[in-house]
Design a protein around this motif. Structure first.
Motif, PDB file in Angstrom:
ATOM      1  N   PRO A  35       0.827  -1.207   0.000  1.00  0.00           N
ATOM      2  CA  PRO A  35       0.000   0.000   0.000  1.00  0.00           C
ATOM      3  C   PRO A  35       0.862   1.257   0.000  1.00  0.00           C
ATOM      4  CG  PRO A  35       0.101  -0.921   2.208  1.00  0.00           C
ATOM      5  CD  PRO A  35       0.853  -1.871   1.317  1.00  0.00           C
ATOM      6  N   ILE A  36       0.382   2.288  -0.678  1.00  0.00           N
ATOM      7  CA  ILE A  36       1.096   3.563  -0.637  1.00  0.00           C
ATOM      8  C   ILE A  36       0.986   4.160   0.762  1.00  0.00           C
ATOM      9  CG2 ILE A  36       1.278   5.869  -1.656  1.00  0.00           C
ATOM     10  CD1 ILE A  36       1.930   3.566  -3.598  1.00  0.00           C
ATOM     11  N   ALA A  37      -0.176   3.994   1.366  1.00  0.00           N
ATOM     12  CA  ALA A  37      -0.411   4.470   2.733  1.00  0.00           C
ATOM     13  C   ALA A  37      -1.303   3.470   3.449  1.00  0.00           C
ATOM     14  CB  ALA A  37      -1.065   5.858   2.701  1.00  0.00           C
ATOM     15  N   ASP A  38      -1.411   3.606   4.766  1.00  0.00           N
ATOM     16  CA  ASP A  38      -2.205   2.655   5.548  1.00  0.00           C
ATOM     17  C   ASP A  38      -3.640   2.571   5.058  1.00  0.00           C
ATOM     18  OD1 ASP A  38       0.003   2.134   7.049  1.00  0.00           O
ATOM     19  OD2 ASP A  38      -0.598   3.367   8.775  1.00  0.00           O
ATOM     20  N   ALA A  39      -4.167   3.679   4.571  1.00  0.00           N
ATOM     21  CA  ALA A  39      -5.564   3.705   4.130  1.00  0.00           C
ATOM     22  C   ALA A  39      -5.823   2.773   2.951  1.00  0.00           C
ATOM     23  CB  ALA A  39      -5.958   5.139   3.755  1.00  0.00           C
ATOM     24  N   HIS A  40      -4.766   2.361   2.261  1.00  0.00           N
ATOM     25  CA  HIS A  40      -4.931   1.532   1.066  1.00  0.00           C
ATOM     26  C   HIS A  40      -4.838   0.039   1.368  1.00  0.00           C
ATOM     27  CE1 HIS A  40      -2.960   5.389  -0.512  1.00  0.00           C
ATOM     28  NE2 HIS A  40      -4.272   5.489  -0.742  1.00  0.00           N
ATOM     29  N   VAL A  41      -4.574  -0.320   2.639  1.00  0.00           N
ATOM     30  CA  VAL A  41      -4.426  -1.728   3.016  1.00  0.00           C
ATOM     31  C   VAL A  41      -5.700  -2.525   2.762  1.00  0.00           C
ATOM     32  CG1 VAL A  41      -4.085  -3.309   4.966  1.00  0.00           C
ATOM     33  CG2 VAL A  41      -2.555  -1.349   4.662  1.00  0.00           C
ATOM     34  N   PRO A  42      -6.898  -2.052   3.173  1.00  0.00           N
ATOM     35  CA  PRO A  42      -8.112  -2.851   2.939  1.00  0.00           C
ATOM     36  C   PRO A  42      -8.359  -3.155   1.463  1.00  0.00           C
ATOM     37  CG  PRO A  42      -8.538  -1.138   4.558  1.00  0.00           C
ATOM     38  CD  PRO A  42      -7.192  -0.847   3.985  1.00  0.00           C
ATOM     39  N   TYR A  43      -8.042  -2.197   0.607  1.00  0.00           N
ATOM     40  CA  TYR A  43      -8.222  -2.420  -0.834  1.00  0.00           C
ATOM     41  C   TYR A  43      -7.341  -3.579  -1.318  1.00  0.00           C
ATOM     42  CZ  TYR A  43      -8.115  -1.382  -5.874  1.00  0.00           C
ATOM     43  OH  TYR A  43      -8.203  -1.466  -7.242  1.00  0.00           O
ATOM     44  N   LEU A  44      -6.086  -3.553  -0.902  1.00  0.00           N
ATOM     45  CA  LEU A  44      -5.176  -4.622  -1.320  1.00  0.00           C
ATOM     46  C   LEU A  44      -5.547  -5.953  -0.682  1.00  0.00           C
ATOM     47  CD1 LEU A  44      -1.707  -2.831  -1.408  1.00  0.00           C
ATOM     48  CD2 LEU A  44      -2.938  -3.850  -3.332  1.00  0.00           C
ATOM     49  N   GLN A  45      -6.139  -5.920   0.496  1.00  0.00           N
ATOM     50  CA  GLN A  45      -6.593  -7.172   1.104  1.00  0.00           C
ATOM     51  C   GLN A  45      -7.724  -7.791   0.286  1.00  0.00           C
ATOM     52  OE1 GLN A  45      -7.357  -5.742   5.090  1.00  0.00           O
ATOM     53  NE2 GLN A  45      -5.370  -6.500   5.861  1.00  0.00           N
ATOM     54  N   ASP A  46      -8.583  -6.950  -0.289  1.00  0.00           N
ATOM     55  CA  ASP A  46      -9.634  -7.458  -1.181  1.00  0.00           C
ATOM     56  C   ASP A  46      -9.017  -8.053  -2.451  1.00  0.00           C
ATOM     57  OD1 ASP A  46     -11.644  -6.746   0.548  1.00  0.00           O
ATOM     58  OD2 ASP A  46     -12.037  -4.805  -0.417  1.00  0.00           O
ATOM     59  N   VAL A  47      -7.972  -7.381  -2.987  1.00  0.00           N
ATOM     60  CA  VAL A  47      -7.271  -7.930  -4.160  1.00  0.00           C
ATOM     61  C   VAL A  47      -6.637  -9.274  -3.803  1.00  0.00           C
ATOM     62  CG1 VAL A  47      -5.396  -7.571  -5.805  1.00  0.00           C
ATOM     63  CG2 VAL A  47      -6.835  -5.633  -5.127  1.00  0.00           C
ATOM     64  N   ALA A  48      -6.025  -9.338  -2.615  1.00  0.00           N
ATOM     65  CA  ALA A  48      -5.391 -10.582  -2.172  1.00  0.00           C
ATOM     66  C   ALA A  48      -6.411 -11.706  -2.064  1.00  0.00           C
ATOM     67  CB  ALA A  48      -4.697 -10.365  -0.830  1.00  0.00           C
ATOM     68  N   LYS A  49      -7.623 -11.388  -1.596  1.00  0.00           N
ATOM     69  CA  LYS A  49      -8.671 -12.412  -1.475  1.00  0.00           C
ATOM     70  C   LYS A  49      -8.994 -13.009  -2.839  1.00  0.00           C
ATOM     71  CE  LYS A  49     -13.382 -13.135   0.182  1.00  0.00           C
ATOM     72  NZ  LYS A  49     -14.581 -12.495   0.773  1.00  0.00           N
ATOM     73  N   ARG A  50      -9.051 -12.162  -3.872  1.00  0.00           N
ATOM     74  CA  ARG A  50      -9.348 -12.664  -5.218  1.00  0.00           C
ATOM     75  C   ARG A  50      -8.204 -13.541  -5.739  1.00  0.00           C
ATOM     76  NH1 ARG A  50     -11.814  -7.872  -8.844  1.00  0.00           N
ATOM     77  NH2 ARG A  50     -11.794  -9.620 -10.324  1.00  0.00           N
ATOM     78  N   LEU A  51      -6.980 -13.148  -5.414  1.00  0.00           N
ATOM     79  CA  LEU A  51      -5.839 -13.976  -5.826  1.00  0.00           C
ATOM     80  C   LEU A  51      -5.855 -15.324  -5.114  1.00  0.00           C
ATOM     81  CD1 LEU A  51      -3.090 -11.211  -5.874  1.00  0.00           C
ATOM     82  CD2 LEU A  51      -3.738 -12.616  -7.841  1.00  0.00           C
ATOM     83  N   LYS A  52      -6.170 -15.320  -3.827  1.00  0.00           N
ATOM     84  CA  LYS A  52      -6.212 -16.573  -3.072  1.00  0.00           C
ATOM     85  C   LYS A  52      -7.278 -17.513  -3.620  1.00  0.00           C
ATOM     86  CE  LYS A  52      -4.387 -14.672   1.254  1.00  0.00           C
ATOM     87  NZ  LYS A  52      -4.684 -14.270   2.654  1.00  0.00           N
ATOM     88  N   GLU A  53      -8.374 -16.938  -4.132  1.00  0.00           N
ATOM     89  CA  GLU A  53      -9.421 -17.769  -4.735  1.00  0.00           C
ATOM     90  C   GLU A  53      -8.912 -18.495  -5.966  1.00  0.00           C
ATOM     91  OE1 GLU A  53     -12.468 -14.912  -5.385  1.00  0.00           O
ATOM     92  OE2 GLU A  53     -13.215 -14.973  -3.305  1.00  0.00           O
ATOM     93  N   ARG A  54      -7.855 -17.960  -6.597  1.00  0.00           N
ATOM     94  CA  ARG A  54      -7.220 -18.618  -7.750  1.00  0.00           C
ATOM     95  C   ARG A  54      -6.037 -19.476  -7.315  1.00  0.00           C
ATOM     96  NH1 ARG A  54      -8.278 -16.340 -12.833  1.00  0.00           N
ATOM     97  NH2 ARG A  54      -7.049 -18.143 -13.568  1.00  0.00           N
ATOM     98  N   GLY A  55      -5.869 -19.671  -5.992  1.00  0.00           N
ATOM     99  CA  GLY A  55      -4.792 -20.520  -5.492  1.00  0.00           C
ATOM    100  C   GLY A  55      -3.447 -19.840  -5.410  1.00  0.00           C
ATOM    101  N   ILE A  56      -3.406 -18.517  -5.452  1.00  0.00           N
ATOM    102  CA  ILE A  56      -2.150 -17.770  -5.431  1.00  0.00           C
ATOM    103  C   ILE A  56      -1.738 -17.492  -3.985  1.00  0.00           C
ATOM    104  CG2 ILE A  56      -0.975 -15.676  -6.206  1.00  0.00           C
ATOM    105  CD1 ILE A  56      -1.841 -17.618  -8.445  1.00  0.00           C
ATOM    106  N   ARG A  57      -0.452 -17.649  -3.700  1.00  0.00           N
ATOM    107  CA  ARG A  57       0.098 -17.367  -2.378  1.00  0.00           C
ATOM    108  C   ARG A  57       0.450 -15.875  -2.302  1.00  0.00           C
ATOM    109  NH1 ARG A  57       2.152 -22.351  -3.934  1.00  0.00           N
ATOM    110  NH2 ARG A  57       4.109 -21.475  -4.731  1.00  0.00           N
ATOM    111  N   VAL A  58      -0.313 -15.136  -1.518  1.00  0.00           N
ATOM    112  CA  VAL A  58      -0.201 -13.682  -1.508  1.00  0.00           C
ATOM    113  C   VAL A  58      -0.198 -13.163  -0.084  1.00  0.00           C
ATOM    114  CG1 VAL A  58      -2.715 -13.486  -1.817  1.00  0.00           C
ATOM    115  CG2 VAL A  58      -1.252 -11.529  -2.350  1.00  0.00           C
TER     116      VAL A  58
END
Length: 654
Positions: free
Chosen positions: A562-585
């Motif tokens: 994240p560029i700043a702390d406020a952007h962490v939840p957004y990237l966590q949502d992106v990570a969830k989508r990657l994990k659904e595809r079996g990606i280690r994130v």
């Protein structure tokens, strides 16, 4: 004596004067040509020719030429050591891959400053142009001349039956001593028991460097005195030596032991003992990916997984024939309930018991059994090395039982399968080594069976189109083998997969199947280790990739920054989508600044970094940063997820 000799030189007959040496016939100056091959035997350039000799040059740039230069450099080093350390006693000093060594019995271990002094004196000896002069001696003469060299005296007694390294010193048959002579006065400066050949003078040694020193047991036995060994390298030119030293520098950066610690993959706790690694969670992920891949590939190829215990009665290895020839490489036996047991060093005898557990029909063949089997081998402490030489390992073992008629086809498909798997792991340059029996009494079974098995392997190897190198005497005691030799990213060669053809163990275990005509027949057994061991293969891959594993093997495939702390939840949502595809994130939500997080990810060699700030969130995108440093901004999340998942599924390197 005839005044003329007829010899063959460069394939053509020539007439030369009696007394002509090999060097004179070749017009060799000792720089580009350092020795001669006379009737197939390596000889000094000073070797006098005889009627009918066939003479060929040994060039300094050839493997044989380099070995002669390195052996001569070892002699120069030994001379320098005895001049600087007058009480030093000589061991052996053979050429080895990329260099040479010499063993010495000295009062104390050599220090780095000692090596500098020795190398300086060596350069003075080389500059003097001392001559190497060979002379034959009787056993008694050798003993008299070398009375103060106890290790050389021992070698004299081994004449004709020595190990390879020792035979560099003593040879077979007639003993010879090489004198180093002052080129001006002809006075003796030093001498050594040696078979030779050598370069004509020390000026024929263009480039050398001393590398390190360490302890080594005399003749490799822990029961013998420990000597001090000095290692060096020598080459046909300074440019070649510089290239080699750069390779060593790169290899040091890629050392899997160093990378294993930096990337938190594995370690070697001293509390466990030498050669017994443990795998940390990230290393465990790589192992699991390797095993999962192999389970899938072997399942598709018709293999059936089995499992066998870690210990067994010692008598099993008497039946297999391993105990007489392999006992030194096994851990010592232990007793339970009055019965002697051992931890298993190989899986094949147990797989034979599985085959023998019930009646078998030709309709079941080929029967392909496979196992990720833990085995334990007592490697000597001096050769244990990280993951590439361990005492506890997991072999991806397979044993194929087939009919004689199926043998050739099965070997061919096996080699194709092996090369396909190695290519999937990113290795692409191979050659094959065919290991056969020699006259040693360690090889068991009918010579006719050996001939048939060897020919079957040779034919398959030749049909593969890969370079084939013979390895006489390198076979297992029960049968010949093909070894796949693979080059890594910096050009080093590693022995990886092996295919061994065994017509002996099935007989020893009385394995049978019912043939189509109702008769009882003995199957052919093929041993196949693809990784060799998972530990060793992972060590090789770590160095091949310098720790930057392809996405499908990387423990962490993606990190969100994240560029700043406020952007962490957004990237966590992106990570969830990657994990659904079996990606280690992972998402780096630490207090570090963004640039520090990027450096951390690069240091951890993570393939992909996904950065997100206000603009990315507004556009439903991420900034895509690769391990190489390349970056793409404003990549839609769907596109980013698809690119990463595709690279992982297709085993693409980034």
């Amino acid at each position: 004596m005839s005044a003329e000799l007829r010899i063959t030189l460069a394939g053509a007959e020539r007439v030369v004067a009696a007394g002509t040496t090999a060097g004179q016939a070749l017009e060799a100056d000792g720089r580009t040509v350092v020795a001669a091959r006379v009737n197939g035997q390596a000889r000094d350039l000073a070797h006098p020719l005889e009627q009918g000799d066939v003479v060929e040059p040994i060039e300094i740039s050839s493997e044989e030429g380099r070995a002669i230069v390195r052996h001569s450099t070892a002699h120069v080093m030994a001379q320098a050591v005895q001049e600087l350390f007058p009480g030093a006693k000589l061991g052996i000093g053979p050429p080895v891959d990329n260099g040479f060594y010499y063993d010495f019995d000295v009062e104390r271990a050599f220090q780095p400053d000692d090596l500098k002094r020795i190398e300086k004196r060596m350069r003075e000896i080389v500059k003097q142009g001392q001559l190497f002069s060979r002379r034959a001696v009787s056993d008694d003469e050798a003993r008299e001349e070398l009375a103060g060299e106890p290790y050389k005296l021992e070698l004299i007694g081994l004449k004709g039956g020595a190990e390879d390294e020792e035979s560099v010193e003593v040879g077979a048959g007639q003993l010879t001593i090489y004198d180093n002579l002052d080129p001006r006065s002809g006075d003796l400066t030093w001498k050594d028991l040696c078979r030779g050949p050598h370069v004509p003078s020390t000026r024929s040694i263009p480039a050398f460097k001393l590398m390190r020193s360490g302890g080594a047991y005399w003749r490799g036995s822990e029961n013998n005195p420990q000597l001090q060994r000095i290692y060096g390298t020598a080459w046909e030119s300074r440019d070649k030596q510089d290239d080699y030293l750069k390779l060593l520098e790169e290899a040091e950066k890629r050392d899997h032991r160093k990378l294993g610690a930096e990337l938190d993959l594995f370690s070697f706790p001293p509390e466990l003992g030498s050669g017994l690694p443990v795998f940390h969670p990230k290393g465990g992920i790589i192992r699991k990916e390797m095993e999962d891949y192999m389970r899938r590939r072997q399942g598709e190829a018709g293999y059936e997984f089995v499992n066998t215990p870690h210990i067994t009665k010692s008598t099993l290895f008497e039946t297999s024939g391993h105990l007489p020839w392999y006992a030194e490489d096994m851990f010592p036996p232990f007793e339970l309930e009055g019965i002697e047991y051992r931890v298993k060093p190989m899986n094949c005898p147990m797989h034979n018991l599985i085959f023998r557990a019930r009646g078998r029909s030709y309709r079941e063949l080929p029967l392909r059994l496979c196992e990720f089997g833990s085995v334990y081998r007592y490697e000597k402490s001096g050769v244990v090395h990280g993951l590439t030489r361990v005492r506890g390992m997991t072999q991806d073992d397979s044993h194929i039982y087939c009919t004689r008629e199926q043998m050739a086809g099965e070997i061919k498909s096996l080699l194709t399968f092996v090369l396909s798997v190695l290519r999937d792991f990113g290795l692409s340059e191979f050659y094959l080594e065919l290991s056969t029996r020699d006259d040693s009494d360690k090889f068991i079974g009918d010579p006719a069976d050996w001939a048939e098995a060897t020919e079957a392997l040779r034919q398959t190897a030749e049909e593969s189109g890969l370079e084939l190198v013979d390895d006489p005497g390198g076979a297992a005691f029960y049968g010949p083998k093909i070894s796949v030799q693979a080059k890594d990213a910096i050009g080093r060669t590693w022995q990886l997969s092996t295919i061994q053809l065994d017509l002996n163990q099935p007989k020893r275990f009385e394995l049978e199947y019912q043939a189509a005509d109702g008769s009882r027949q003995t199957p052919v057994m093929i041993h196949r280790a693809l990784f060799g061991s998972i530990e060793r293969f992972l060590g090789v891959l770590t160095e091949h990739y310098a720790g930057a594993f392809p996405p499908w093997l990387a423990p962490v495939q993606v990190v969100g920054i994240p560029i700043a702390d406020a952007h962490v939840p957004y990237l966590q949502d992106v990570a969830k989508r990657l994990k659904e595809r079996g990606i280690r994130v992972e998402v780096d939500a630490s207090d570090d600044r963004m640039q520090k997080k990027i450096r951390n990810a690069q240091k951890a060699k993570i393939p992909y970094m996904l950065l997100a700030g206000d603009d990315d969130i507004a556009g439903g995108a991420v900034s895509f940063r690769y391990r190489s440093g390349e970056q793409k901004n404003g990549v839609p999340i769907d596109v980013a997820v698809a690119e990463i998942a595709n690279a992982v599924e297709r085993r693409i390197q980034v």
